[in-house]
Design an enzyme around this catalytic site. Sequence first.
Site, PDB file in Angstrom:
ATOM      1  N   LYS A 116      14.996-109.918 -28.064  1.00  0.00           N
ATOM      2  CA  LYS A 116      15.108-111.323 -28.481  1.00  0.00           C
ATOM      3  C   LYS A 116      16.541-111.741 -28.785  1.00  0.00           C
ATOM      4  CE  LYS A 116      10.418-111.807 -30.063  1.00  0.00           C
ATOM      5  NZ  LYS A 116       9.472-112.653 -30.754  1.00  0.00           N
ATOM      6  N   GLU A 198      15.688-115.317 -38.754  1.00  0.00           N
ATOM      7  CA  GLU A 198      15.841-116.621 -38.124  1.00  0.00           C
ATOM      8  C   GLU A 198      15.412-117.703 -39.112  1.00  0.00           C
ATOM      9  OE1 GLU A 198      14.710-116.993 -33.730  1.00  0.00           O
ATOM     10  OE2 GLU A 198      13.162-118.103 -34.760  1.00  0.00           O
ATOM     11  N   ARG A 290       6.630-112.253 -17.995  1.00  0.00           N
ATOM     12  CA  ARG A 290       5.328-111.676 -17.627  1.00  0.00           C
ATOM     13  C   ARG A 290       4.325-112.807 -17.491  1.00  0.00           C
ATOM     14  NH1 ARG A 290       5.358-111.052 -23.511  1.00  0.00           N
ATOM     15  NH2 ARG A 290       3.985-112.674 -24.280  1.00  0.00           N
TER      16      ARG A 290
END
Lengths: 445, 158
Positions: A116, A198, A290
């Site tokens: 990430k 975050e 994906r």
Amino acid sequence: MIKTLFIANRGEIALRVIRTAKRLGIETVLGVSEADVRSAAAWLADRVAPVGPAPSAQSYLSVDNVVKAAKASGADALHPGYGFLAENVALARACAEAGIVFVGPAPESLEAMGDKLMARTVGIAAGLPVVPGGEAADKDAARARAEETGYPLLLKAVSGGGGKGMKRVDEPADLDAQIDMAMAEAQAAFGDPRVYVERFIASGRHVEVQILGDGTSAIHLGTRDCSIQRRFQKLVEEAPAPNLPDDKRAAIEQAAVRLAEHLDYRGAGTVEFLVDAETFDFFFLEMNARIQVEHPVTEAITGIDLIEQQIIIADGSPLSLTQEMVRPFGHAIEVRINAEDWRKDFQPSPGIASAVRWPAGAGIRVDTHIFDGGEVPPFYDSLAGKLIAHGKDRGEAVAKLGAALGNFALAGMETTAGLHAAIAADPRFMEGGVDTRFFGEFAHG
Amino acid sequence: MKGDLPLTPDDVNAIVAILDGGQYDRLDIRTGRFRLRVARSEDGPDGEKGGWTQQWSLEDDEPVAAEAEAAASEESEIPEGMTAIRATLPGTFYRAPSPGADAFVEVGDMVEPDTPVGIIETMKLFNPAAAGCSGEIAEICVDNAEMIAAGRVLMLVK
């Protein structure tokens, strides 16, 4: 041309991939753990190949076992589904070395997006806006990051997905305990304990864009909204994202295409954004390289089989679709029927299903591996099936969803179906465009 | 592995569409490979027609091997004066919060009902296991990282 496809997954997505492969005349070999030898997907696959014992670390998460089984089966391609090794660079590389086509993006794209933190960097390089935050290797680093982002904040697994290892921290006093749990979960689920911090955006919506790329150009298949989540795992997903201004929707879609083209992306992917529910400002979160659990809602409104597109692209063909050929119709909503007791804080409820009556009829689609006698074992995640309702507009889709849930029945385990029926009848949900706080408020009052 | 299932989800919806226009409320198809029952559910309260459901079973030669695990977890009796701490969930039992860390409890430790005694990993989520009773840990009955069934005795408390 791909002749034999090895499926390195289980459950409903394995079944889903088998169905499309069969339609395309491709032979299917399903990798199965000892717990899945008698699963519906094993029943439907042309052949099965053992990949190890029940615990996923020794079977579906073992690159060695999976590649050995695929090679021995004579498969010329491998579909990783979602979860497990779907975005694992080592698997993609091992496939390439074994001369097996990996149905997914190039290892470089997986590398750029699998982590990430790296995804943030790449997103910034592609000119996409991102949420403030950064990596935290240990508690001290987390505290330092928290100073920058403020509270509440989110702890996320660097290698994560599916909400595993993700924690919300409201106060500094909770940080130490939460970071331990987050790192332990991240280690167990992804083999990588690293987490990052975050800023938590209070009124945010989770909006994502389905893209397809062939390594040269990319197109989008519109937006999905997945704001209804618990423990950061999606429960309800719909396409398109409702109640977004047209210009903002177009900007989000264009940003997703820009990222895909920046990466020379090959395959199907999803670019996730956090959208401020009031201003509609958007921030790039990550790209899932994906097929997604929620892909059927996009398939419902576009009529495009995304698994087929993945296989065509993996085969080395350029995109067979242009942006103009994508003409979404109506609105689709998917709910995840999980084997969980939602009245007891979503306690897992594995078991063997009986008297399973899935809804059927026009505008209703069910993706499931759980039929009468089907088992949701304790080793894997709790998804028992997905119910997708498609209508000419959102109102019709919501009505169909509610009616279908009323007809659903399953004995042998608790499921989240009753919860979804309540959501489908909630006035805020009926109006559309709820933010990620909706579910917490809904569940607690 | 029995190979082809001759009906796709689209086929099922086509069958429903045919039935929906006619007088029949249910269809029961049984072949050597599967059984499919399509049925109209009860009409709604406002007199609207009920929706449709599909019920599948995949035919198999062998019975579903499921009871085996339950039988395997057959346990010895709880000794007089002891209380059992049982697993509330099936899954993998861990005695410590992370690998290498100290175990939550050892034999001889005193516990209260909310004292954590382990973690059960089920469906990739960690669920704390609490003692649920008060007393002294007399015996630890399962190994670290052992797969356990729901109801399994984890520890004995005296």
